[in-house]
Design an enzyme around this catalytic site. Structure first.
Site, PDB file in Angstrom:
ATOM      1  CE  LYS A  43      69.305  18.107  -0.027  1.00 40.20           C
ATOM      2  NZ  LYS A  43      69.008  19.337  -0.807  1.00 40.20           N
ATOM      3  CB  THR A  72      73.569  15.975   0.825  1.00 42.33           C
ATOM      4  OG1 THR A  72      74.583  15.644   1.768  1.00 42.33           O
ATOM      5  CG2 THR A  72      72.246  15.442   1.369  1.00 42.33           C
ATOM      6  CG  ASP A  73      78.235  13.214   1.505  1.00 45.10           C
ATOM      7  OD1 ASP A  73      77.466  13.941   2.170  1.00 45.10           O
ATOM      8  OD2 ASP A  73      79.464  13.157   1.716  1.00 45.10           O
ATOM      9  CD  GLU A  74      74.928  15.154   6.140  1.00 47.81           C
ATOM     10  OE1 GLU A  74      73.943  14.953   6.863  1.00 47.81           O
ATOM     11  OE2 GLU A  74      75.777  16.023   6.375  1.00 47.81           O
ATOM     12  CE1 TYR A 121      70.197  19.018   4.451  1.00 43.28           C
ATOM     13  CE2 TYR A 121      71.929  17.474   5.043  1.00 43.28           C
ATOM     14  CZ  TYR A 121      71.407  18.399   4.174  1.00 43.28           C
ATOM     15  OH  TYR A 121      72.083  18.721   3.012  1.00 43.28           O
TER      16      TYR A 121
HETATM   17  P1  NAD Z   1      72.622  27.224   2.873  1.00 42.90           P
HETATM   18  O1  NAD Z   1      71.878  26.870   4.116  1.00 42.90           O
HETATM   19  O2  NAD Z   1      73.847  28.067   2.962  1.00 42.90           O
HETATM   20  O3  NAD Z   1      71.626  27.980   1.854  1.00 42.90           O
HETATM   21  C1  NAD Z   1      70.309  27.568   1.643  1.00 42.90           C
HETATM   22  C2  NAD Z   1      69.585  28.677   0.892  1.00 42.90           C
HETATM   23  O4  NAD Z   1      68.251  28.218   0.610  1.00 42.90           O
HETATM   24  C3  NAD Z   1      69.446  29.984   1.671  1.00 42.90           C
HETATM   25  O5  NAD Z   1      69.723  31.088   0.850  1.00 42.90           O
HETATM   26  C4  NAD Z   1      67.986  29.996   2.116  1.00 42.90           C
HETATM   27  O6  NAD Z   1      67.449  31.299   2.280  1.00 42.90           O
HETATM   28  C5  NAD Z   1      67.336  29.254   0.946  1.00 42.90           C
HETATM   29  N1  NAD Z   1      66.053  28.651   1.327  1.00 42.90           N
HETATM   30  C6  NAD Z   1      65.792  27.876   2.420  1.00 42.90           C
HETATM   31  N2  NAD Z   1      64.498  27.531   2.436  1.00 42.90           N
HETATM   32  C7  NAD Z   1      63.941  28.050   1.312  1.00 42.90           C
HETATM   33  C8  NAD Z   1      62.636  28.011   0.774  1.00 42.90           C
HETATM   34  N3  NAD Z   1      61.638  27.384   1.392  1.00 42.90           N
HETATM   35  N4  NAD Z   1      62.399  28.631  -0.404  1.00 42.90           N
HETATM   36  C9  NAD Z   1      63.401  29.306  -1.042  1.00 42.90           C
HETATM   37  N5  NAD Z   1      64.652  29.392  -0.555  1.00 42.90           N
HETATM   38  C10 NAD Z   1      64.919  28.764   0.601  1.00 42.90           C
HETATM   39  O7  NAD Z   1      72.914  25.853   2.161  1.00 42.90           O
HETATM   40  P2  NAD Z   1      74.172  25.394   1.263  1.00 42.90           P
HETATM   41  O8  NAD Z   1      75.220  24.867   2.143  1.00 42.90           O
HETATM   42  O9  NAD Z   1      74.475  26.444   0.277  1.00 42.90           O
HETATM   43  O10 NAD Z   1      73.513  24.141   0.521  1.00 42.90           O
HETATM   44  C11 NAD Z   1      72.824  24.315  -0.708  1.00 42.90           C
HETATM   45  C12 NAD Z   1      72.311  22.957  -1.167  1.00 42.90           C
HETATM   46  O11 NAD Z   1      73.391  22.057  -1.310  1.00 42.90           O
HETATM   47  C13 NAD Z   1      71.340  22.305  -0.189  1.00 42.90           C
HETATM   48  O12 NAD Z   1      70.324  21.676  -0.937  1.00 42.90           O
HETATM   49  C14 NAD Z   1      72.190  21.265   0.535  1.00 42.90           C
HETATM   50  O13 NAD Z   1      71.403  20.177   0.944  1.00 42.90           O
HETATM   51  C15 NAD Z   1      73.170  20.884  -0.553  1.00 42.90           C
HETATM   52  N6  NAD Z   1      74.499  20.417  -0.107  1.00 42.90           N
HETATM   53  C16 NAD Z   1      75.250  21.181   0.756  1.00 42.90           C
HETATM   54  C17 NAD Z   1      76.535  20.753   1.083  1.00 42.90           C
HETATM   55  C18 NAD Z   1      77.432  21.561   2.005  1.00 42.90           C
HETATM   56  O14 NAD Z   1      78.494  21.078   2.384  1.00 42.90           O
HETATM   57  N7  NAD Z   1      77.070  22.775   2.377  1.00 42.90           N
HETATM   58  C19 NAD Z   1      77.044  19.551   0.553  1.00 42.90           C
HETATM   59  C20 NAD Z   1      76.238  18.803  -0.300  1.00 42.90           C
HETATM   60  C21 NAD Z   1      74.983  19.259  -0.640  1.00 42.90           C
HETATM   61  O1  DAU Z   2      78.092  15.903   3.615  1.00 45.19           O
HETATM   62  C1  DAU Z   2      77.371  16.961   3.050  1.00 45.19           C
HETATM   63  C2  DAU Z   2      76.709  17.756   4.154  1.00 45.19           C
HETATM   64  O2  DAU Z   2      77.743  18.470   4.819  1.00 45.19           O
HETATM   65  C3  DAU Z   2      75.633  18.713   3.637  1.00 45.19           C
HETATM   66  O3  DAU Z   2      74.566  17.959   3.101  1.00 45.19           O
HETATM   67  C4  DAU Z   2      75.109  19.608   4.776  1.00 45.19           C
HETATM   68  O4  DAU Z   2      74.206  20.568   4.245  1.00 45.19           O
HETATM   69  C5  DAU Z   2      76.298  20.317   5.388  1.00 45.19           C
HETATM   70  O5  DAU Z   2      75.863  21.113   6.475  1.00 45.19           O
HETATM   71  C6  DAU Z   2      77.337  19.308   5.857  1.00 45.19           C
HETATM   72  O6  DAU Z   2      76.827  18.517   6.959  1.00 45.19           O
HETATM   73  P1  DAU Z   2      77.745  18.141   8.220  1.00 45.19           P
HETATM   74  O7  DAU Z   2      76.874  17.783   9.344  1.00 45.19           O
HETATM   75  O8  DAU Z   2      78.808  17.178   7.826  1.00 45.19           O
HETATM   76  O9  DAU Z   2      78.460  19.583   8.419  1.00 45.19           O
HETATM   77  P2  DAU Z   2      78.811  20.425   9.722  1.00 45.19           P
HETATM   78  O10 DAU Z   2      79.656  21.565   9.272  1.00 45.19           O
HETATM   79  O11 DAU Z   2      77.604  20.734  10.539  1.00 45.19           O
HETATM   80  O12 DAU Z   2      79.716  19.424  10.544  1.00 45.19           O
HETATM   81  C7  DAU Z   2      80.878  18.843   9.979  1.00 45.19           C
HETATM   82  C8  DAU Z   2      81.465  17.900  11.027  1.00 45.19           C
HETATM   83  O13 DAU Z   2      81.962  18.676  12.133  1.00 45.19           O
HETATM   84  C9  DAU Z   2      80.459  16.933  11.631  1.00 45.19           C
HETATM   85  O14 DAU Z   2      81.103  15.689  11.881  1.00 45.19           O
HETATM   86  C10 DAU Z   2      80.053  17.582  12.949  1.00 45.19           C
HETATM   87  C11 DAU Z   2      81.322  18.316  13.364  1.00 45.19           C
HETATM   88  N1  DAU Z   2      81.124  19.562  14.130  1.00 45.19           N
HETATM   89  C12 DAU Z   2      80.290  20.516  13.632  1.00 45.19           C
HETATM   90  C13 DAU Z   2      80.059  21.684  14.323  1.00 45.19           C
HETATM   91  C14 DAU Z   2      79.118  22.732  13.766  1.00 45.19           C
HETATM   92  C15 DAU Z   2      81.801  19.766  15.335  1.00 45.19           C
HETATM   93  O15 DAU Z   2      82.592  18.902  15.772  1.00 45.19           O
HETATM   94  N2  DAU Z   2      81.587  20.920  16.018  1.00 45.19           N
HETATM   95  C16 DAU Z   2      80.724  21.899  15.576  1.00 45.19           C
HETATM   96  O16 DAU Z   2      80.557  22.919  16.268  1.00 45.19           O
END
Ligand code: NAD
Ligand code: DAU
Length: 338
Positions: free
Chosen positions: A156, A127-129, A152
């Site tokens: 990562k 992730t970019d985080e 988190y």
């Molecule tokens: P998500 O939380 O929707 O899904 C995570 C999945 O992993 C779920 O199906 C969960 O059951 C499974 N899981 C969790 N722990 C596990 C374990 N111990 N063994 C096997 N499976 C397990 O997450 P997402 O948003 O789909 O993100 C997927 C990946 O992409 C993550 O690695 C996250 O860090 C990365 N990522 C997410 C975003 C975003 O914006 N959502 C952006 C950049 C990177």
């Molecule tokens: O940047 C990539 C990341 O983006 C991934 O690695 C993470 O898995 C994914 O969850 C996401 O992280 P963020 O923390 O950026 O996403 P989130 O949707 O939780 O929040 C997005 C922004 O919105 C953040 O600045 C917090 C804000 N927010 C979020 C929630 C849930 C609010 O203001 N109110 C809310 O209720």
């Protein structure tokens, strides 16, 4: 192309399920989806393809070495894409235990078996985080120093360092992707965009943290899937590839856009106490993947958001079932007295 088998971990989550659907449609691969089915994993995300003979689901925990080894012993696996993670920053602030077990120990277990089995491609979905927070200027590049701020992102970043160390020391064919915030169908309704859409549909308050001016770089999940496809097939071992939407938006702008698409009043917005340690701005420089692997951002943001809102309207049962379950407990803890 012959029918090789790819192991996707975390395929029942948001991005993993979109990726499996994308890959089955585009390639003749067999796909094994290994998922622990945590609160975020939902078999319904792949209901439409569960009968596909090239697809198989295995319930297993990447944090459990024996379970992982068994899957690799029993199947001839060509490549591995590791999506499995605890992915929600707010949950990591409440309790980081599962983040350490899955994101760090789990990745270690996968790396170790990838090394022992001589797997041919390994992609770590990061992730970019991991880069931390930006001021008003600049963007994250692949060589920006890691500076994670939340439990988190620290978990990562730790996994990324292990991946790079395994690649460097043992020569495993590992690549890392670091993507910005995704949006699209099947995103769990506790993340910003689906939370705001589903709350607005129920005429509930839309909780915006702090001043709402934190910036994220939004990319549609289908564009992310295409980028992972490129990295899986063409990425160079030991390399990191940033992926982004070149689409910076403040949170308040996103929330207002959702209300406008739905024709709901802005008075539903409620500013609430900020997230502790809240990163101010993320922005990705994805020149490398564009130049080296030919990545193209296809989805227009406005259209992507309209499609996403429409998807949540049309798939109300999907998210209502989630919101009526364990999620309610989390919601209470998170937003009560905020
Ligand atoms: P998500 O939380 O929707 O899904 C995570 C999945 O992993 C779920 O199906 C969960 O059951 C499974 N899981 C969790 N722990 C596990 C374990 N111990 N063994 C096997 N499976 C397990 O997450 P997402 O948003 O789909 O993100 C997927 C990946 O992409 C993550 O690695 C996250 O860090 C990365 N990522 C997410 C975003 C975003 O914006 N959502 C952006 C950049 C990177
Ligand atoms: O940047 C990539 C990341 O983006 C991934 O690695 C993470 O898995 C994914 O969850 C996401 O992280 P963020 O923390 O950026 O996403 P989130 O949707 O939780 O929040 C997005 C922004 O919105 C953040 O600045 C917090 C804000 N927010 C979020 C929630 C849930 C609010 O203001 N109110 C809310 O209720």
């Amino acid at each position: 192309m012959d029918k090789k088998t790819i192991l996707v971990t975390g395929g029942c989550g948001f991005i993993g399920s979109n990726f499996i659907r994308y890959m089955l449609k585009k390639y003749p691969y067999n796909i094994i989806n290994l998922d622990k089915l945590t609160y975020a994993g939902n078999l319904e995300n792949l209901k439409d393809i569960e009968k596909d003979e090239r697809y198989r689901f295995i319930k297993a925990d990447i944090g459990n070495k024996n379970e992982i080894d068994k899957v690799f012993e029993e199947n001839e696996i060509y490549g591995v894409i590791n999506f499995a993670a605890e992915s929600h920053v707010d949950r990591s602030i409440m309790d980081a235990d599962a983040f350490i077990k899955t994101n760090i120990n789990g990745t270690f277990n996968i790396l170790d078996i990838v090394k022992r089995k001589g797997i041919e491609v390994f992609v770590q979905i990061s992730t970019d985080e991991v880069y931390g927070s930006l001021g008003p200027e600049g963007k994250f590049k692949e060589d920006t120093p890691l500076s994670p701020n939340s439990p988190y992102s620290a978990s990562k970043a730790s996994a990324d360092l292990l991946v790079l160390a395994y690649q460097h020391t043992f020569g495993i064919p590992a690549v890392i992707t670091r993507c910005s915030n995704n949006y699209g169908p099947y995103q769990f309704p506790e993340k910003l965009i689906p939370l705001m859409i589903t709350n607005a549909l129920a005429d509930m308050e839309l909780p915006v943290y702090g001043d709402g001016l934190n910036i994220r770089d939004w990319i549609h999940v289908e564009d992310h899937c295409e980028a992972i496809d490129l990295v899986f097939h063409k990425g160079k071992p030991g390399n990191v590839y940033n992926i982004g939407g070149e689409n910076e938006r403040t949170n308040i702008e996103i929330v207002r856009l959702i209300l406008d698409i739905l024709g709901k009043p802005h008075s539903l917005i409620k500013f609430v106490k900020d997230r502790p340690g809240h990163d101010r701005r993320y922005a990705i420089d994805c020149t490398k993947i564009k130049k080296e692997l030919g990545f193209v951002i296809k989805k227009d943001f406005k259209k992507g958001m309209e499609d996403t809102v429409k998807w949540y309207i049309e798939n109300r049962t999907w998210w209502e079932r989630i919101k009526s379950g364990a999620y309610l407990e989390y919601y209470e803890k998170m937003y009560k007295n905020r």
